[in-house]
Each structure stands twice: as C-alpha cells, then as structure tokens.
Motif scaffolding. Structure first.
Motif, PDB file in Angstrom:
ATOM      1  N   LEU A  87       0.944  -1.209  -0.146  1.00  0.00           N
ATOM      2  CA  LEU A  87      -0.005   0.144   0.101  1.00  0.00           C
ATOM      3  C   LEU A  87       0.888   1.354  -0.061  1.00  0.00           C
ATOM      4  N   ARG A  88       2.157   1.174   0.579  1.00  0.00           N
ATOM      5  CA  ARG A  88       2.862   2.144   0.688  1.00  0.00           C
ATOM      6  C   ARG A  88       3.481   2.461  -0.705  1.00  0.00           C
ATOM      7  N   ASN A  89       3.873   1.738  -1.409  1.00  0.00           N
ATOM      8  CA  ASN A  89       4.489   1.817  -2.637  1.00  0.00           C
ATOM      9  C   ASN A  89       3.577   1.077  -3.717  1.00  0.00           C
ATOM     10  N   ARG A  90       2.419   2.024  -4.153  1.00  0.00           N
ATOM     11  CA  ARG A  90       1.281   1.589  -4.867  1.00  0.00           C
ATOM     12  C   ARG A  90       1.798   1.573  -6.146  1.00  0.00           C
ATOM     13  N   GLY A  91       2.627   2.223  -6.894  1.00  0.00           N
ATOM     14  CA  GLY A  91       3.153   2.324  -8.157  1.00  0.00           C
ATOM     15  C   GLY A  91       3.852   0.868  -8.603  1.00  0.00           C
ATOM     16  N   PHE A  92       4.778   0.655  -7.654  1.00  0.00           N
ATOM     17  CA  PHE A  92       5.614  -0.705  -7.781  1.00  0.00           C
ATOM     18  C   PHE A  92       4.578  -2.039  -7.659  1.00  0.00           C
ATOM     19  N   ALA A  93       3.538  -1.725  -6.706  1.00  0.00           N
ATOM     20  CA  ALA A  93       2.729  -3.013  -6.515  1.00  0.00           C
ATOM     21  C   ALA A  93       1.692  -3.201  -7.533  1.00  0.00           C
ATOM     22  N   ALA A  94       1.226  -1.919  -8.241  1.00  0.00           N
ATOM     23  CA  ALA A  94       0.375  -2.038  -9.341  1.00  0.00           C
ATOM     24  C   ALA A  94       1.098  -2.786 -10.710  1.00  0.00           C
ATOM     25  N   VAL A  95       2.216  -2.242 -10.954  1.00  0.00           N
ATOM     26  CA  VAL A  95       3.159  -2.670 -12.007  1.00  0.00           C
ATOM     27  C   VAL A  95       3.509  -4.528 -11.882  1.00  0.00           C
ATOM     28  N   ALA A  96       3.869  -4.525 -10.805  1.00  0.00           N
ATOM     29  CA  ALA A  96       4.347  -6.098 -10.401  1.00  0.00           C
ATOM     30  C   ALA A  96       3.099  -6.792 -10.472  1.00  0.00           C
ATOM     31  N   ILE A  97       1.901  -6.359  -9.717  1.00  0.00           N
ATOM     32  CA  ILE A  97       0.845  -7.376  -9.662  1.00  0.00           C
ATOM     33  C   ILE A  97       0.076  -7.524 -11.038  1.00  0.00           C
ATOM     34  N   LEU A  98      -0.087  -6.515 -11.744  1.00  0.00           N
ATOM     35  CA  LEU A  98      -0.602  -6.579 -13.154  1.00  0.00           C
ATOM     36  C   LEU A  98       0.403  -7.370 -14.169  1.00  0.00           C
ATOM     37  N   THR A  99       1.559  -7.325 -14.046  1.00  0.00           N
ATOM     38  CA  THR A  99       2.541  -8.049 -14.730  1.00  0.00           C
ATOM     39  C   THR A  99       2.242  -9.504 -14.437  1.00  0.00           C
ATOM     40  N   LEU A 100       2.493  -9.836 -13.070  1.00  0.00           N
ATOM     41  CA  LEU A 100       2.595 -11.388 -12.611  1.00  0.00           C
ATOM     42  C   LEU A 100       1.182 -11.985 -12.962  1.00  0.00           C
ATOM     43  N   SER A 101       0.119 -11.015 -12.616  1.00  0.00           N
ATOM     44  CA  SER A 101      -1.383 -11.678 -13.050  1.00  0.00           C
ATOM     45  C   SER A 101      -1.606 -11.992 -14.431  1.00  0.00           C
ATOM     46  N   LEU A 102      -1.045 -11.132 -15.447  1.00  0.00           N
ATOM     47  CA  LEU A 102      -1.278 -11.348 -16.594  1.00  0.00           C
ATOM     48  C   LEU A 102      -0.374 -12.692 -17.104  1.00  0.00           C
ATOM     49  N   GLY A 103       0.977 -12.985 -16.487  1.00  0.00           N
ATOM     50  CA  GLY A 103       1.547 -14.177 -16.911  1.00  0.00           C
ATOM     51  C   GLY A 103       0.858 -15.444 -16.149  1.00  0.00           C
ATOM     52  N   ILE A 104       0.325 -15.636 -14.837  1.00  0.00           N
ATOM     53  CA  ILE A 104      -0.344 -16.567 -14.355  1.00  0.00           C
ATOM     54  C   ILE A 104      -1.578 -16.665 -14.949  1.00  0.00           C
ATOM     55  N   GLY A 105      -2.376 -15.768 -15.332  1.00  0.00           N
ATOM     56  CA  GLY A 105      -3.655 -15.743 -15.936  1.00  0.00           C
ATOM     57  C   GLY A 105      -3.463 -16.418 -17.225  1.00  0.00           C
ATOM     58  N   ALA A 106      -2.666 -16.128 -18.124  1.00  0.00           N
ATOM     59  CA  ALA A 106      -2.392 -16.539 -19.488  1.00  0.00           C
ATOM     60  C   ALA A 106      -1.902 -18.012 -19.368  1.00  0.00           C
ATOM     61  N   THR A 107      -1.258 -18.285 -18.553  1.00  0.00           N
ATOM     62  CA  THR A 107      -0.418 -19.652 -18.468  1.00  0.00           C
ATOM     63  C   THR A 107      -1.681 -20.525 -17.994  1.00  0.00           C
ATOM     64  N   THR A 108      -2.418 -20.109 -16.950  1.00  0.00           N
ATOM     65  CA  THR A 108      -3.617 -20.920 -16.351  1.00  0.00           C
ATOM     66  C   THR A 108      -4.771 -21.239 -17.480  1.00  0.00           C
ATOM     67  N   GLY A 109      -4.797 -20.176 -18.352  1.00  0.00           N
ATOM     68  CA  GLY A 109      -6.026 -20.066 -19.335  1.00  0.00           C
ATOM     69  C   GLY A 109      -5.277 -21.250 -20.487  1.00  0.00           C
ATOM     70  N   ILE A 110      -4.195 -21.206 -20.953  1.00  0.00           N
ATOM     71  CA  ILE A 110      -3.615 -22.016 -21.870  1.00  0.00           C
ATOM     72  C   ILE A 110      -3.547 -23.421 -21.352  1.00  0.00           C
ATOM     73  N   PHE A 111      -3.039 -23.473 -19.976  1.00  0.00           N
ATOM     74  CA  PHE A 111      -3.030 -24.958 -19.639  1.00  0.00           C
ATOM     75  C   PHE A 111      -4.335 -25.476 -19.403  1.00  0.00           C
ATOM     76  N   SER A 112      -5.504 -24.829 -19.255  1.00  0.00           N
ATOM     77  CA  SER A 112      -6.910 -25.217 -19.256  1.00  0.00           C
ATOM     78  C   SER A 112      -7.274 -25.584 -20.569  1.00  0.00           C
ATOM     79  N   ILE A 113      -6.779 -25.025 -21.584  1.00  0.00           N
ATOM     80  CA  ILE A 113      -6.984 -25.722 -23.056  1.00  0.00           C
ATOM     81  C   ILE A 113      -6.319 -26.802 -23.313  1.00  0.00           C
ATOM     82  N   LEU A 114      -5.013 -26.766 -22.960  1.00  0.00           N
ATOM     83  CA  LEU A 114      -4.006 -28.065 -22.983  1.00  0.00           C
ATOM     84  C   LEU A 114      -4.595 -29.210 -22.267  1.00  0.00           C
ATOM     85  N   ASN A 115      -5.273 -29.013 -21.267  1.00  0.00           N
ATOM     86  CA  ASN A 115      -5.609 -29.939 -20.436  1.00  0.00           C
ATOM     87  C   ASN A 115      -6.950 -30.755 -20.888  1.00  0.00           C
TER      88      ASN A 115
END
Length: 894
Positions: A87-115
């Motif tokens: 909360l104290r470093n909102r800029g860092f948190a926003a960029v890091a969370i959006l970056t990671l959620s994009l990677g994890i979300g895309a990977t999980t979605g494609i894995f669902s299709i592959l599965n």
C-alpha cells in the motif's frame, strides 16, 4: 527457535513432543539433583521438582500450543507488514501485480485448453487402449494417408491377436425427413462391435446387437439430438426415423458426454446406423473405406501391435495387386483427435511459458530495485539485532503475498480467457472434454504461483539479506553513493527478459510471414462475392444421371434469377483440398506404359462453373449447353497438366481417357477431346499448410455417368457456386425458398462464403500467427518496462554522480548520451543472446513455416531493430530526467 523449525513443527507433532519430553525430563532431573544436594531424600527431591514444574503432560501441551501460536503470529505479522509495504508503494505494487497476474492468468488459461485437448483422457472406457488404423504413404510413414477398406477390417478382425476387439465405422450424411422441416444430420455407419470396442453403454434403450445384422434397419441417436430434436421424449424409442428416404427404428440413445471422432472430425455424430449383412456396399471383398478402431489386449502396446498389423496388411494386399503401396500406421485415438491442433497448442503452450518466465523475471527485477531503495531500512534492522535469516524470511513472505495476490487476479484472467476462447472457437471445433478451469488446473495454478514466488522471490530476498550493514549506514538516504555494480544483478535479469522477448518475436515474425505468404498466394480462383451451396440428393428420388442433370439445370436457372446474382456454376466435387488423382491416357502418346501414365484430379462441372469460380480460360473454350450426351465427349484441362504432360505443346484437339488401362472398366470410358485450357487452381492437403497446384481434368456433367461415382452412398452431392455483384448479400432464406421450390424435402444448411471456406483451410497458421504475435507483443512490453525500470533506478542511484558531472561542466547532451548508452548496451547484449537462442528454437518450427526459411535474415534484422527502438524509447525517459538534474540541488542532498 527459528521460524523454519516452528513451521516444520506444525507438521511433525510427534517429533516435537518427544523433544519437549526430553527437555522437561532433563530439567526435572537437574532440579531433583539440586534438592538431593540440599539434603532431601530422593522421593522428597522428586516430589518438590514436580510441584515446581507442574504436571509434565500439561506443560508439554502448553509449550506445543505456544510454539504454534508464536509461529502463526509471526507469520501473520509478516503478512500484515507485506500488505502495508504494498500500500505504501502503490506504483510498484500495481506494475508488479498486473505483470504477474497477466503471466499467471495466461498460463493458467492456456493450460486449461491444453488439459482439455491433450492431457485429459477421452470420455471412453480405458481410452489408452483404443487404437485407430491407417494406411500411410511409404515416404510419410507417420501421417495418415488412406483409410483401410471393409475387406481389410474383416481380415484383421479374424486374425489379429493383439486386440480384444475391433470395430469399424465411417461418416455418412443423412437427410432426416417426415418430422418437421428436413434436416441434415452428421451420421455414421458402424459395425455391431463398434460400441463394445469403445466400451460405451446406452443411456436409454440399447445399442446394436448381433441379431440386428439380419433384422430391420435400426439406429442409435446421440443425447444431443435426443435433446434438441426430440426434447428428451422417451416415445422416440421404437419410433421410425426416415433417413435418406429409408426407415430406421430407433433402439437406443447414447449417454451424454459420449464423443467419438476420427481424424480431427469437428462434430460428434448425431445418428448411427448399422452395417448389416447383405449391404451391397459392405460385401466380403468390398473396398469401401472404413475407420478401424481396436482395443488392445491388457499389457499390449501400440509398438507391439504394429508389426502384427503390418504383416496382416501385407498378406491381405498380396491378394489385391491393384492396391497402392503403403504401410500400416497405428495411432492412439487420443492423438488422432488432436493431430491437426496439436502443433498450434504446443506452440501456444511454449509461448505462454516464456511469457510467464518474462513476467516473473520482470517482477524479480522490480523487487531487486525496490530492495536497493530499502537498503537503509534493512541496515537499521540489522543494527538493531535482526538476523539475516529473519530478514530473509520477512522478504520471502512479502514476495509470496505479492505473488498470491497476483495469482488470485490471474485466476480471474484465466476464467475470462477460457470463456473467451470457447466463445471464439478459433479452431472450428472444441475437444471432447469441456474446457474449464477445473480443480486440477486450480491446483497447478496454485503450485505455479507458490513456486514462482519462491524461485523468483528467493534471489532478491537472499541478496538483500547479505547486505553490508556498515556501508549501507554510511550511505545517504537517497542512495547517492551506491557502489558501482549494485545494479548488475538487475541488469542480468533484464538482459534475460530481452533475450526471451527476442525469441518470441522471431517465432511470431516467422509465423506471421507464413500466414501472410499463404494469404497472398494467387489461388487461381476468386473467392470474393462467391457463395457455395452443398446439397445431398437421395438416390431413391434421383436414381439416374438424367434426373440429376435436370435438377441441376432447373436450380441453376432459378438461382441466376435471384437479384444481384452474376453467374452460377455446379460441380459434383469442390476441390479446395487434395482429393487424390487418377491416371489418364493420351491418345498420341501410346509409348507411355501403365506405370508411367500422367496423373490428374478429375472434376465434373457444369457450364458457368469457371465463370462463377473466377477461373480464367487461357485457351480454347468453356463447356457449353450444346455439350450433351449425344455429342462428342469433351474435356478442359488446367495449365499445370499442360506444363507437366504436354511438354509445352498445344493440347487442344488431343484425346485423353481417364482411368487405369489395366482396369477392364476403363475400356468403357470414352476418349475425351480437349477443347480448352483454364488457369491452375491451388489446393492444400490434410494437416499441411502449403498451397499447391495439381493437374486437373474437367469433364462436362451432361456427358458423364456421374451416378456410378456415388454408387456406394445413399445420396449424390452437388455444389452450386453462386457469384454475386460486389456488396450483394445472398440471404439464407432466399436460397432456401429457391431450393424448396424444386424439392421441399431437401435440407438446406447455412450458405457458406467461398472466402470463409478458404480461410478455414488456413485456420491453424492464422491462429498460430495471431496468438504468438499477441504474446510476443506482451513480452516486448514487459521487456520495455524492465528496461525503463533499470534505467530509472540507475539514474536514482547515480543522482549525486550526475550532479557532480554537470557541476564540472558536462552538458545535457552528454548526460543524455551517458544514460542512453547504458540502455542500448544492455539491449544489444540481450538481442545477441536472444538471436542465438532463437536460431536454436526455430529449428523446431520448420514444419510450421511456408514461404520463409527459419534463418531468414530479414526476420532477425527486423526483430533486432524493433527491440532496439523500443529499448531506446524506454531508456529515453529516464535519460531525459537525468539530463534535467539540478547540480546544486543534487549536491545539497548530501
């Protein structure tokens, strides 16, 4: 006690209790010895020690409870502190969370299709035992080329020892009439052993029995047809359905979820009928094509069964010397169901894996940068007595919180992407298993999140825990005197990001070039403003060539009368994909032996076909209304046939005869006079992406005995090609009304655009190019963020140094060049590394390319230029900030 020990104690209660018992016993023994030394007896000393310590069992439970409470309290305290830091470093948190959620979300979605498509077994009994049989060409032994025939099935069924049972089936189109509007059904015809081989039981009623072989015709319908057409009415059992003008008694309904497909068949079968004894299409020596399915015996593998089937095939083929040379190819039914989409799915899986890796390295880079800014905080903690291990634990918890939040948001992205994929359905079909974010997928996503947090969060945390306390305390709060090389580790991370981005960009560029080359290929026909109508005429009502031609003439005339229609043509075969060739003789080339005869694809069409398709007439003439049965038979050939078989001579006036001269039936075929030459059209082959021109011989539909070509079917197919004026929409309702005016019992499906049909043949390369380009663009964006972060952090770390340079006379341009040089140097190193790795990676993509080589220099130069340009832009903003530093203010901060 360390936090690791406390956490481990939560999962090893027995060991903890034994240790506490030993420790309490030692304390009691020590107190007892002290009491004995003070003059007490052994009994008094022991009793006094127990009174002082209390009940050992109660003490033991209290210590265990306090140990667990301290562990959880410490953990939750670290979690609360991690949340406050975010909360104290909102800029860092926003960029890091959006970056990671994009990677994890895309990977999980494609894995669902592959599965759903590759990993999950087919919804059949022990699907790993199910094998499909194919004939393969000798030069391509691992790709299906031909179906086996009914006589092959009978031979294998009687002699094979590797299989529990064999079943045979084949697709068959059915027209359902007599109950509402006529409808086209995806049908199948099967041996009575098919469902037993597949291991399926009826949902209602029964499946095929041996007694049905000689009884009245019976049918089994799918659960979907029962639901959609008959509204789950039980009265359908025992009813008679009229399929292709023939009654079939419905004896059973297949269970919901049953799926049996062959060779990437996009649709499940609506209705099954039985191959019965006495069927003229399925005699003992019939060459009618069938898909053969076998269930392996327990413990037998495909590799063990293949030699036996190859031997049986060779034995049976010796009885029929007319069979083309081929080899047996056995494949699991699971693999056969994913043959066409497997390459695309694996490419997407690899791309999304790189995307996740880049997202994690980007986040690790951000964490390293943030930890550099917190070095003074870490130094103060260490000076106040915090151990390196405690600091390491705290930072790991912070990283896990960050990755946990990103993982939760990533799941939302995964759910949305899976729903979007199913709605989009880019492959034109969905797997037998539904595509969902299931519990196994959620478990993988959770494991992926935790593992990523530990792996990519451990290095920044470990680096921060090894801080030089004295040096950090002496440095200024702004970090102006940071040592040279403090950003080296972050530079390595960003260099890795750039290299991975280059690999994806190279792959995406090659696949995009492939698609553009395919899309820009001149096909020899014009698919614009052209529509295709596919009709199936039942033999019972259209039992002669005369009836077929009369229907085609009447319908063509009605279609030409529709508003906005320019031309109409008819063909019995629409050759957009390879359909095999037949030999033909050239009357003037009597020197050609049967083994060296030219080969061409025969296509029977009507007048107006070339105009409707947009195929240019190069020489001679088109078919005319005057070309009828009583006139001399004529033919039109394409330019490819001229170039291959007529050595540049003018073939007009030549006479050709289609068919193998060794076949007695060929002698009945007439000699055709070549009256015209048309432009060559291009088609593609199954599971291949290249367009190829092949020799073609066109014959006039009024002069051909076409009915014999469909003798093994219940109906004759016709394709009507309708070309409209530009911008004119051909409505389904108008087409339906026109067709029903000629025959109200003919089912009319959706009118297809010829352009859509061509695009459907390019589905796989188009999907690969589009999705990989999207992923490559995302990775380039993440790399740009990483470069920007490194440059911004570098400027912050060198704030005082830059101020001194400017105070000593350095101008803005030199400072700007200094920072840009660092960014470009880092980028060039990443580009070189990525290019080397890319050259290795694209070797696995050669079969997916067309019109471009995997080492195409333009691709690599273009990718390098794009990455350098993006890096230059990402570096410019921090460089401009550095050039704007006020030297007086920067020195005053000290």
């Amino acid at each position: 006690m360390s936090i690791f020990r406390r956490i481990s104690n939560l999962f090893s209660r027995g060991n903890l209790e034994r240790e506490i018992q030993d420790e309490l016993r030692s304390h009691l023994d020590m107190r007892t010895e002290e009491n004995i030394s003070a003059g007490m007896t052994l009994e008094q000393a022991r009793r006094d020690a127990l009174l002082r310590f209390g009940n050992p069992a109660v003490m033991q439970e209290k210590i265990v409870a306090e140990d667990a409470a301290l562990t959880l309290e410490s953990f939750f305290a670290d979690v609360r502190y991690a949340l406050r830091q975010l909360l104290r470093n909102r800029g860092f948190a926003a960029v890091a969370i959006l970056t990671l959620s994009l990677g994890i979300g895309a990977t999980t979605g494609i894995f669902s299709i592959l599965n759903a498509w590759i990993i999950q077994p087919l919804p059949l009994k022990n699907p790993q035992q199910l094998v499909i049989f194919w004939r393969a060409a000798a030069d391509v032994p691992n790709e299906p080329a031909y179906y086996f025939s009914w006589r092959d099935y009978l031979y294998f069924r009687e002699r094979s020892h590797s299989f529990q049972s064999l079943g045979a089936s084949f697709e068959r189109g059915y027209t359902l009439t007599g109950s509402g509007e006529p409808a086209s059904l995806h049908g199948g015809i099967a041996s009575n052993s098919l469902f037993n081989t597949l291991g399926v039981t009826a949902f209602r009623g029964r499946l095929f029995l041996d007694d049905d072989n000689t009884g009245p015709p019976v049918a089994v319908i799918s659960y979907a047809l029962w639901t959609q057409r008959f509204h789950q009415s039980m009265s359908v059992l025992g009813e008679s359905l009229t399929l292709n003008e023939k009654p079939f008694k419905v004896v059973g309904i297949l269970p919901p979820g049953f799926s049996y497909r062959v060779l990437d068949q996009p649709h499940d079968i609506d209705v099954w009928t039985l191959i019965q004894a006495g069927d003229p299409q399925y005699k003992q020596d019939s060459v009618t094509a069938v898909a053969i399915i076998g269930r392996l015996n327990q413990g037998v593998t495909i590799a063990q069964a293949k030699p036996e089937i190859a031997l049986l095939q060779a034995e049976n083929d010796r009885h029929y010397p007319d069979i083309p040379k081929s080899t047996a190819y056995l494949s699991s039914l699971q693999q056969d169901n994913t043959r066409e989409v497997r390459a695309s799915l694996l490419v997407l899986g690899g791309a999304v894996g790189l995307l996740l890796l880049i997202a994690c390295t980007n986040t690790a880079s951000l964490i390293v940068g943030r930890n550099i800014q917190r070095e003074k905080e870490f130094a103060i903690r260490a000076a106040l007595g915090s151990s390196a291990r405690r600091l390491l634990i705290q930072l790991l918890v912070e990283n896990l919180v960050l990755y946990g939040i990103s993982g939760a948001l990533g799941l939302l992205i995964a759910f949305a992407s899976v729903r979007g994929f199913v709605a989009w359905n880019p492959f034109g079909s969905l797997p037998a298993q539904p595509i969902t974010v299931s519990l196994p997928v959620l478990a993988v996503a959770a494991l992926l999140t935790v593992a990523s947090g530990l792996i990519f969060g451990a290095y920044p945390a470990f680096r921060a825990s090894r801080l030089n306390v004295n040096q950090a305390l002496r440095s200024s709060s702004s970090g102006a005197s940071a040592a040279t090389g403090k950003l080296r580790s972050r530079n390595i991370i960003v260099l890795t990001q750039i290299a991975l981005s280059v690999i994806l960009l190279i792959g995406a560029s090659l696949l995009l070039t492939t698609f553009l080359r395919l899309n820009s290929q001149p096909l020899g026909f014009n698919p614009a403003d052209t529509h295709v109508i596919n009709l199936a005429l039942p033999h019972k009502r259209y039992s002669s060539d005369t009836q077929l031609t009369q229907f085609a003439d009447r319908l063509s005339e009605r279609l030409r009368a529709l508003p906005g229609v320019d031309s109409v043509g008819m063909s019995y075969f629409l050759r957009l994909s390879d359909a095999g060739t037949d030999p033909f003789q050239i009357e003037s080339r009597a020197d050609l032996t049967a083994e060296h005869l030219p080969q061409a694809t025969p296509i029977t069409v009507g007048p107006g076909y070339f105009q409707a398709m947009g195929i240019a007439t190069v020489a001679g003439r088109d078919f005319a209304d005057s070309d009828v049965q009583a006139t001399r038979p004529v033919a039109v050939i394409n330019e490819e046939a001229v170039q291959r078989y007529f050595a540049g001579k003018n073939p007009i006036g030549e006479h050709i005869r289609i068919g193998d001269p060794k076949d007695p039936e060929t002698q009945k075929n007439p000699w055709l006079e070549v009256v015209g030459i048309v432009a060559s059209t291009k088609s593609t082959r199954y599971n291949q992406i290249a367009w190829e021109s092949r020799p073609e011989v066109y014959t006039d539909y009024q002069q051909q005995q076409i009915h014999q070509y469909f003798a093994n079917s219940d109906y004759t197919t016709m394709f009507f090609v309708v070309r409209t004026q530009p911008g004119v929409a051909l409505g389904d309702a108008a087409i339906q009304k026109t067709i029903w005016s000629q025959d109200p019992n003919l089912p009319v499906g959706a009118v297809k655009s010829l352009g859509e049909m061509v695009a459907g043949l390019q589905t796989q390369p188009r999907i690969r190019a589009r999705l990989l380009t999207v992923f490559a663009g995302l990775t380039l964006l993440l790399a740009a963020i990483g470069i920007y972060g490194v440059m911004a952090q570098s400027v912050a770390q060198r704030y005082r140094e830059i101020g001194i340079r400017m105070a000593l006379g350095a101008d803005r341009q030199s400072v700007l060049a200094l920072v840009l040089k660092q960014g470009i140097t880092l980028t060039l190193a990443g580009v070189v590394l990525g290019t080397v790795l890319g050259l290795i990676a694209v070797r696995f993509m050669k079969t997916l390319l067309y019109g471009v080589t995997s080492t195409n220099p333009a691709t690599y130069v273009g990718v390098a230029a794009v990455v350098c340009l993006v890096a230059l832009v990402a570096s410019f903003l921090p460089a401009r900030r550095a050039a704007s530093i006020n030297p007086v203010r920067s020195l005053r901060t000290e």
